[in-house]
Design a protein around this motif. Structure first.
Motif, short mmCIF file in Angstrom:
data_model
loop_
_atom_site.label_atom_id
_atom_site.label_comp_id
_atom_site.label_asym_id
_atom_site.label_seq_id
_atom_site.Cartn_x
_atom_site.Cartn_y
_atom_site.Cartn_z
N GLY A 9 -10.29 -11.86 -12.76
CA GLY A 9 -9.88 -13.26 -12.86
C GLY A 9 -10.03 -14.02 -11.55
N LEU A 10 -10.57 -13.35 -10.53
CA LEU A 10 -10.77 -14.00 -9.23
C LEU A 10 -12.01 -14.88 -9.27
CD1 LEU A 10 -10.19 -10.96 -6.85
CD2 LEU A 10 -8.65 -12.91 -7.17
N PRO A 11 -12.01 -15.96 -8.50
CA PRO A 11 -13.26 -16.73 -8.37
C PRO A 11 -14.33 -15.84 -7.73
CG PRO A 11 -11.40 -17.95 -7.46
CD PRO A 11 -10.91 -16.56 -7.76
N VAL A 12 -15.58 -16.02 -8.13
CA VAL A 12 -16.67 -15.17 -7.63
C VAL A 12 -16.75 -15.20 -6.11
CG1 VAL A 12 -19.17 -14.82 -7.65
CG2 VAL A 12 -17.99 -15.37 -9.76
N THR A 13 -16.57 -16.35 -5.49
CA THR A 13 -16.66 -16.43 -4.02
C THR A 13 -15.59 -15.57 -3.36
OG1 THR A 13 -15.37 -18.48 -4.05
CG2 THR A 13 -17.76 -18.70 -3.94
N LEU A 14 -14.37 -15.59 -3.90
CA LEU A 14 -13.30 -14.78 -3.33
C LEU A 14 -13.55 -13.29 -3.58
CD1 LEU A 14 -10.62 -14.69 -1.86
CD2 LEU A 14 -9.47 -15.03 -4.06
N ALA A 15 -14.05 -12.94 -4.75
CA ALA A 15 -14.36 -11.54 -5.05
C ALA A 15 -15.45 -11.03 -4.11
CB ALA A 15 -14.80 -11.41 -6.51
N ARG A 16 -16.49 -11.82 -3.89
CA ARG A 16 -17.57 -11.40 -2.98
C ARG A 16 -17.04 -11.22 -1.55
NH1 ARG A 16 -21.98 -15.39 -5.49
NH2 ARG A 16 -22.67 -14.00 -7.14
N ARG A 17 -16.19 -12.14 -1.12
CA ARG A 17 -15.62 -12.05 0.23
C ARG A 17 -14.77 -10.78 0.37
NH1 ARG A 17 -11.84 -16.57 1.29
NH2 ARG A 17 -13.59 -17.74 0.45
N ALA A 18 -13.97 -10.49 -0.64
CA ALA A 18 -13.13 -9.28 -0.60
C ALA A 18 -14.00 -8.02 -0.55
CB ALA A 18 -12.21 -9.25 -1.81
N TRP A 19 -15.04 -7.98 -1.39
CA TRP A 19 -15.93 -6.81 -1.43
C TRP A 19 -16.64 -6.63 -0.10
CZ3 TRP A 19 -14.62 -4.49 -5.73
CH2 TRP A 19 -15.31 -3.36 -6.13
N LYS A 20 -17.09 -7.73 0.48
CA LYS A 20 -17.79 -7.67 1.76
C LYS A 20 -16.85 -7.17 2.86
CE LYS A 20 -20.70 -10.43 4.80
NZ LYS A 20 -21.31 -11.74 5.03
N THR A 21 -15.60 -7.61 2.83
CA THR A 21 -14.61 -7.15 3.81
C THR A 21 -14.36 -5.66 3.67
OG1 THR A 21 -13.56 -9.33 3.85
CG2 THR A 21 -12.24 -7.47 4.63
N LEU A 22 -14.25 -5.18 2.44
CA LEU A 22 -14.06 -3.74 2.21
C LEU A 22 -15.23 -2.95 2.79
CD1 LEU A 22 -12.64 -3.73 -1.41
CD2 LEU A 22 -11.44 -2.99 0.66
N ALA A 23 -16.45 -3.44 2.58
CA ALA A 23 -17.64 -2.77 3.10
C ALA A 23 -17.64 -2.77 4.63
CB ALA A 23 -18.90 -3.41 2.56
N GLN A 24 -17.27 -3.90 5.22
CA GLN A 24 -17.27 -4.02 6.69
C GLN A 24 -16.21 -3.14 7.34
OE1 GLN A 24 -16.88 -8.27 7.07
NE2 GLN A 24 -19.10 -8.58 7.16
N THR A 25 -15.09 -2.93 6.66
CA THR A 25 -14.03 -2.10 7.24
C THR A 25 -14.25 -0.62 7.01
OG1 THR A 25 -12.66 -2.22 5.24
CG2 THR A 25 -12.29 -3.93 6.93
N GLY A 26 -15.28 -0.28 6.23
CA GLY A 26 -15.57 1.13 5.96
C GLY A 26 -14.78 1.70 4.80
N SER A 27 -14.07 0.86 4.07
CA SER A 27 -13.29 1.33 2.93
C SER A 27 -14.18 1.74 1.77
CB SER A 27 -12.32 0.25 2.46
OG SER A 27 -11.40 -0.05 3.47
N ILE A 28 -15.35 1.13 1.67
CA ILE A 28 -16.31 1.49 0.64
C ILE A 28 -17.68 1.67 1.28
CG2 ILE A 28 -15.12 0.34 -1.29
CD1 ILE A 28 -17.11 -1.99 -1.00
N THR A 29 -18.52 2.45 0.62
CA THR A 29 -19.90 2.63 1.06
C THR A 29 -20.76 1.93 0.04
OG1 THR A 29 -19.36 4.76 2.03
CG2 THR A 29 -21.68 4.34 1.55
N GLY A 30 -21.67 1.12 0.50
CA GLY A 30 -22.51 0.34 -0.41
C GLY A 30 -21.90 -1.04 -0.61
N TYR A 31 -22.52 -1.79 -1.48
CA TYR A 31 -22.05 -3.15 -1.72
C TYR A 31 -22.36 -3.53 -3.15
CZ TYR A 31 -21.38 -8.16 -1.20
OH TYR A 31 -20.94 -9.45 -1.37
N GLY A 32 -21.44 -4.15 -3.82
CA GLY A 32 -21.67 -4.60 -5.19
C GLY A 32 -21.52 -3.48 -6.19
#
Length: 142
Positions: A9-32
């Motif tokens: 239910g998040l706006p796409v821009t906020l979801a993308r920002r959150a996913w990108k932050t997770l990738a940058q912090t090393g919490s996830i590997t890969g993107y999308g």
């Protein structure tokens, strides 16, 4: 990413920002769509030799919860999974990709698998084992 935004239910821009932050912090590997929690990358690489085969029931969330189908079902086989009229058939999935459909036959005593293409002997053995497990589960107690 669109699936995550739609589901959450998040706006796409906020979801993308959150996913990108997770990738940058090393919490996830890969993107999308191909993201994996970092702590599971090594665990998954140890299992790459053996496919993960599952038989999903009709209307399973895996096939209902996504806005796009490209990552779960090959485009050439969409109509075999979604024949129309709101029907979603039970599917056989190997490593997240739908490789066939299945149905109960003979009053539920037999599970018939209709694969989209010939299966390797390894995958066929895993499908057979999964079909046996589903048959045992669906059998009424004697």
């Amino acid at each position: 990413m669109d699936d995550f935004a739609a589901w959450s239910g998040l706006p796409v821009t906020l979801a993308r920002r959150a996913w990108k932050t997770l990738a940058q912090t090393g919490s996830i590997t890969g993107y999308g769509a191909l993201s994996v929690p970092t702590e599971r990358v090594e665990e998954r690489s140890d299992r790459l030799c053996t496919p993960d085969v599952r038989m999903l029931p009709a209307y399973d969330n895996y096939l209902v919860g996504c806005r796009t189908r490209e990552l779960s079902v090959p485009a050439a086989h969409h109509r075999r999974v979604w024949p129309g009229g709101g029907v979603i058939r039970p599917t056989v999935v190997a490593d997240g990709l739908t490789i066939g459909t299945w149905a109960r036959r003979d009053a539920g005593r037999v599970v018939q698998v209709d694969s989209f293409a010939p299966l390797s002997s390894q995958v066929q053995a895993l499908v057979d084992a999964e079909a046996s497990a589903v048959t045992r589960f669906l059998q009424p107690a004697a």
